[in-house]
Enzyme design. Structure first.
Site, short mmCIF file in Angstrom:
data_model
loop_
_atom_site.label_atom_id
_atom_site.label_comp_id
_atom_site.label_asym_id
_atom_site.label_seq_id
_atom_site.Cartn_x
_atom_site.Cartn_y
_atom_site.Cartn_z
N PHE B 120 0.86 -1.19 0.00
CA PHE B 120 0.00 0.00 0.00
C PHE B 120 0.89 1.23 0.00
CE2 PHE B 120 -3.93 2.21 0.79
CZ PHE B 120 -4.89 1.30 0.43
N GLN B 241 -6.74 15.12 4.10
CA GLN B 241 -6.22 14.40 2.94
C GLN B 241 -7.25 14.39 1.83
OE1 GLN B 241 -5.50 9.91 2.95
NE2 GLN B 241 -3.44 10.77 2.86
N HIS B 243 -8.28 12.82 -1.81
CA HIS B 243 -8.03 11.72 -2.74
C HIS B 243 -8.17 12.31 -4.14
CE1 HIS B 243 -8.21 7.89 -4.72
NE2 HIS B 243 -7.92 7.31 -3.58
N LEU B 253 -15.43 7.49 -4.36
CA LEU B 253 -14.02 7.28 -4.61
C LEU B 253 -13.76 6.31 -5.77
CD1 LEU B 253 -11.62 7.26 -1.84
CD2 LEU B 253 -11.48 5.20 -3.17
N GLU B 256 -7.08 4.14 -6.73
CA GLU B 256 -5.82 4.34 -7.43
C GLU B 256 -5.58 3.26 -8.51
OE1 GLU B 256 -4.96 5.13 -3.86
OE2 GLU B 256 -4.02 7.07 -4.20
N ARG B 287 -0.56 10.67 -4.12
CA ARG B 287 -1.86 11.32 -4.00
C ARG B 287 -1.79 12.84 -3.96
NH1 ARG B 287 -5.40 7.88 0.47
NH2 ARG B 287 -5.51 6.01 -0.79
N HIS B 354 -11.11 13.38 1.96
CA HIS B 354 -11.17 11.95 2.27
C HIS B 354 -10.95 11.67 3.75
CE1 HIS B 354 -10.93 7.74 1.46
NE2 HIS B 354 -9.64 7.63 1.69
N ARG B 399 -1.82 11.37 6.39
CA ARG B 399 -1.99 9.99 6.85
C ARG B 399 -1.55 9.00 5.77
NH1 ARG B 399 -6.75 6.05 5.98
NH2 ARG B 399 -6.99 7.31 4.14
C1 LIG Z 1 -14.26 5.39 1.34
C2 LIG Z 1 -13.27 5.25 2.47
C3 LIG Z 1 -12.37 4.18 2.48
C4 LIG Z 1 -11.44 4.04 3.53
N1 LIG Z 1 -10.57 2.98 3.50
C5 LIG Z 1 -9.66 2.83 4.52
C6 LIG Z 1 -8.76 1.72 4.56
O1 LIG Z 1 -8.78 0.85 3.69
N2 LIG Z 1 -7.87 1.62 5.57
C7 LIG Z 1 -7.82 2.55 6.58
O2 LIG Z 1 -7.00 2.40 7.48
N3 LIG Z 1 -8.67 3.61 6.57
C8 LIG Z 1 -9.59 3.77 5.59
N4 LIG Z 1 -10.44 4.85 5.60
C9 LIG Z 1 -10.50 5.69 6.81
C10 LIG Z 1 -11.21 4.95 7.93
O3 LIG Z 1 -12.23 4.15 7.39
C11 LIG Z 1 -11.84 5.89 8.96
O4 LIG Z 1 -10.89 6.82 9.38
C12 LIG Z 1 -12.31 5.11 10.19
O5 LIG Z 1 -13.14 4.05 9.81
C13 LIG Z 1 -13.03 5.98 11.23
O6 LIG Z 1 -13.48 5.13 12.29
P1 LIG Z 1 -14.06 5.70 13.65
O7 LIG Z 1 -14.31 4.54 14.54
O8 LIG Z 1 -13.19 6.78 14.15
O9 LIG Z 1 -15.42 6.37 13.21
P2 LIG Z 1 -16.69 5.82 12.38
O10 LIG Z 1 -16.53 4.44 11.91
O11 LIG Z 1 -17.01 6.86 11.40
O12 LIG Z 1 -17.81 5.77 13.51
C14 LIG Z 1 -18.34 6.93 14.10
C15 LIG Z 1 -19.44 6.52 15.05
O13 LIG Z 1 -19.87 7.64 15.80
C16 LIG Z 1 -21.25 7.68 15.85
N5 LIG Z 1 -21.64 9.08 16.07
C17 LIG Z 1 -21.17 10.18 15.46
N6 LIG Z 1 -21.76 11.29 15.96
C18 LIG Z 1 -22.60 10.87 16.93
C19 LIG Z 1 -23.50 11.53 17.83
N7 LIG Z 1 -23.65 12.85 17.82
N8 LIG Z 1 -24.22 10.78 18.68
C20 LIG Z 1 -24.11 9.43 18.69
N9 LIG Z 1 -23.27 8.76 17.88
C21 LIG Z 1 -22.53 9.47 17.00
C22 LIG Z 1 -21.72 7.08 14.55
O14 LIG Z 1 -23.04 6.59 14.67
C23 LIG Z 1 -20.69 5.96 14.38
O15 LIG Z 1 -21.11 4.82 15.11
C24 LIG Z 1 -11.39 5.00 4.57
C25 LIG Z 1 -12.29 6.07 4.56
C26 LIG Z 1 -13.21 6.21 3.51
C27 LIG Z 1 -14.13 7.38 3.52
#
Ligand SMILES: Cc1cc2nc3c(=O)[nH]c(=O)nc-3n(C[C@H](O)[C@H](O)[C@H](O)COP(=O)(O)OP(=O)(O)OC[C@H]3O[C@@H](n4cnc5c(N)ncnc54)[C@H](O)[C@@H]3O)c2cc1C
Lengths: 80, 589
Positions: B120, B241, B243, B253, B256, B287, B354, B399
């Site tokens: 990656f 970041q 994309h 998205l 790549e 990127r 992103h 990142r």
């Molecule tokens: C299309 C895409 C592909 C990606 N691919 C990768 C990858 O392959 N590898 C990698 O390392 N990263 C990847 N990323 C980044 C990564 O997925 C995210 O940074 C990560 O999943 C965020 O996880 P989190 O647990 O912080 O939040 P999230 O999974 O976004 O969860 C947030 C939680 O908070 C809750 N919440 C928010 N506000 C409130 C509120 N006010 N009250 C109650 N609940 C609330 C939501 O309901 C949810 O449950 C990708 C991102 C995108 C957009």
């Protein structure tokens, strides 16, 4: 639950973990939100219970949904 | 308004994505009474969208170790990452990935049964020498599988889930201790105080501040908004970041891999413009290089379409069979969201927001830290943050792909462990709530209820996203930033006067969206104001007037405070925990 409230619930359940689904469902509501029949609302509720990746594959036509009675709703989602 | 009832727990976690679920396992399995609050069903959190994988130097396919991973992460961060937190994350990576395997995560495997790993961008062996296989994945459903495995584990451990509840405000006492959150149940509109000895924010990203974003609609930065309103500063919010290839107008998205298969970026005259910006790597440059080149083409009037606001990703010269077989998902996305079949016509693309590198400032224990009494890292008692909403800071100014899923696991677990220890050290009774505990929530809800002749929520949100995209995008210009600050503050006055027509209590999505906009605008202001102030280019911040990194003046973290939009700065931790510091160098690949 009143119809109003049920539609609100379905709208919220149309908020998904994948942008692709958010966009398709946003279009769906814009097109069909006003005219949704009770039967359609019930089908949509079932469809929205599917997992993100499964629902997306079905909308893309890579797979079919198991329940024939939901096929009409899937067609609507594929069309928008 | 009805009286606000109180529910007491040892620990409250806001957010049921990867970070929140990982922390909850730690707390519930320790026997503590733990509540997880989420806007959506846990496995619908945005973590579900992650496909690429999670980084860990397991060395299953070739030699690898955490020191190399650490080097890559520091370099990727353009030296803005804190080296203590980065060492902590890279050293813990194998442990948390193996734990996840034990939770039932179906990783792809090698013939010998070990976890399969793929290369990656930015992950290298031997201190930046050549690409290494470090990403662990479960087919193209890594995030999905991760959420399922951890949700099941939590159910087993009796974590209490409050699904379809929206947290509204952080509650602190006069001394600054965090006592929990207020939250609204969507099904009834009832507001409840969730009181806890330890409160963790794991609310994810805020990509929806931009017009073009790969993030789902749910990423509205609620945790950051709540923290900012409660007087907590936000760290390094200028770093986003982008994309290079999101579908214009939709944001979805395009991986790549499309350019890997031979896709070419073209401007309005059909020119393969990457040849001018990166003569060797061309369309396959990193990127940030590709995103900046695209932004320059658009800014200089060579964009495509009636508004000249996108460029084209051209696959029409490829054998249709290649597109159908190797890139089927891409063809579907392009037809769905751009109305263009890439076999016949190019895909309109723009650099798309992103990932948010900044967030709520924490240390590597997951504790929220702020400047106080001459220290820059005073712990806010009772308050913790992990995942994309937090800034530990491991990603610094940029990142590396697959490092954020690792961040969720490592700092979710670490925050959970710290909370367990802190809760056990506290008296058995909860601290008292102050008399004004609910004032902020009540006044926000009452304002929205009573607003007359106010602003439309959708239009205001759109105005905010336009301002951010135009003024604080991938390539930043001093005059545009300056105007951007004025414009975003003007949008803020409209946000403070949003009006909803529907006043019903049950699943009122209009009200929820207005409350989310209150949070988005805090993130937008923090990003614009921090970007305008930072007079250098580093990682994801690229300024036309200051094209180089300036370590003499800007090797420091930004802290934005909501009150009067004040900015403060704090030093970068250059000293790792056990190894030598990774010395400053130019970031070239
Ligand atoms: C299309 C895409 C592909 C990606 N691919 C990768 C990858 O392959 N590898 C990698 O390392 N990263 C990847 N990323 C980044 C990564 O997925 C995210 O940074 C990560 O999943 C965020 O996880 P989190 O647990 O912080 O939040 P999230 O999974 O976004 O969860 C947030 C939680 O908070 C809750 N919440 C928010 N506000 C409130 C509120 N006010 N009250 C109650 N609940 C609330 C939501 O309901 C949810 O449950 C990708 C991102 C995108 C957009």
């Amino acid at each position: 639950m009143s119809r109003e409230a049920e539609l609100g619930r379905l709208r919220w359940h149309s908020r998904r973990g994948m942008l692709e689904l958010d966009l398709v469902l946003e279009r769906f509501w814009r097109r069909h939100g006003e005219s949704l029949s009770e039967e359609q609302a019930a089908s949509l509720a079932r469809v929205l219970e599917l997992e993100e990746a499964d629902l997306w594959e079905i909308i893309c036509g890579r797979r079919e949904i198991g329940e024939p009675r939901l096929q009409g709703m899937i067609e609507l989602l594929r069309e928008v | 308004m009805k009286p606000i009832s109180i529910r007491k727990f040892d620990a409250i976690i806001v957010g049921a994505g990867g970070a929140g679920l990982r922390a909850a396992i730690q707390l519930s399995e320790s026997g503590l009474k733990t509540a997880v609050i989420s806007k959506v069903f846990p496995t619908r959190s945005h973590t579900v969208a992650a496909q690429g994988g999670v980084a860990a130097a397991l060395g299953n396919s070739e030699e690898d170790n955490w020191q190399w991973h650490m080097y890559d992460t520091v370099k990727g961060s353009d030296w803005l990452g804190d080296q203590d937190a980065i060492e902590f994350m890279c050293r813990k990576a194998n442990e948390v990935v193996v734990e996840l395997e034990h939770y039932g995560m179906p990783f792809d495997r090698l013939d010998n049964g070990k976890i399969y790993q793929r290369p990656f961008g930015g992950h290298m062996s031997n201190f930046g020498e050549k690409p290494v296989r470090r990403a662990c994945a479960a087919a193209d459903r890594t995030g999905h599988a991760m959420l399922h495995a951890m949700y099941q584990r939590n159910v087993r451990a009796n974590t209490q889930f409050f699904v379809e509840w929206m947290a509204l405000d952080l509650v602190r006492d006069g001394a600054g201790q965090v006592l929990g959150v207020t939250a609204m149940e969507m099904e009834t509109g009832e507001v409840v105080m969730f009181q806890a000895k330890a409160t963790l924010f794991a609310t994810g990203g805020a990509g929806r501040i931009f017009y073009s974003s790969t993030n789902a609609f749910i990423n509205t930065g609620d945790g950051l908004g709540m923290a900012a309103r409660a007087g907590i500063p936000l760290e390094d919010m200028e770093f986003w970041q982008f994309h290079p290839t999101g579908v214009a107008g939709a944001g979805v998205l395009i991986t790549e891999g499309v350019r890997g298969e031979g896709g070419i970026l073209r401007n309005s005259s059909g020119e393969r413009f990457m040849e001018r910006y990166a003569p060797n790597a061309k369309d396959l440059a990193s990127r940030d290089v590709v995103s900046r080149a695209m932004a320059t083409e658009i800014k200089e009037g060579r964009g495509c379409g009636p508004h000249k606001d996108y460029v084209q990703l051209d696959l029409t010269h490829l054998d249709p069979k290649t597109v159908m077989q190797r890139l089927p998902g891409i063809r579907e996305i392009s037809i769905q969201f751009a109305g263009a079949d890439p076999i016949k016509e190019p895909i309109p693309v723009v650099p798309t927001a992103h990932y948010m590198m900044g967030g709520i400032p924490t240390n590597y224990y997951g504790q929220v830290v702020v400047p106080k009494d001459g220290r820059h890292d005073a712990v806010v008692p009772g308050f913790y943050a992990a995942g994309e909403c937090a800034c530990a800071s491991v990603h610094g100014a940029n990142r590396l792909g697959t490092n954020s899923l690792l961040d969720l696991l490592v700092f979710g677990k670490s925050a959970g462990e710290t909370m367990v220890a802190d809760i056990r050290a506290m008296p058995s009774a909860h601290p008292d709530l102050p008399a004004d505990a609910f004032d902020l929530t009540r006044s926000r809800l009452a304002r929205l209820e009573d607003q007359k002749d106010g602003a439309n929520v959708h239009e205001t949100q759109l105005a905010m996203r336009r301002v951010m995209q135009d003024h604080c995008g991938v390539f930043r210009f001093p005059d545009m930033l300056e105007q951007g600050v004025t414009k975003i503050l003007e949008v803020e006055t409209r946000v403070r006067a949003t009006e909803i027509k529907d006043k019903s209590q049950v699943f009122n999505t209009a009200r929820l969206e207005a409350l989310e906009l209150d949070n988005l605008i805090e993130v937008a202001k923090a990003a614009m104001i921090s970007a305008e102030a930072r007079q250098e280019s580093r990682g994801a911040q690229a300024r036309e007037d200051h094209p180089d990194r300036d370590d003499a003046n800007w090797l420091k973290h930004t802290l934005w405070y909501r009150a009067a939009n004040r900015l403060d700065y704090k030093p970068v931790q250059m000293k790792p925990l056990s190894v030598d510091s990774i010395e400053l160098k130019k970031r070239v690949y």
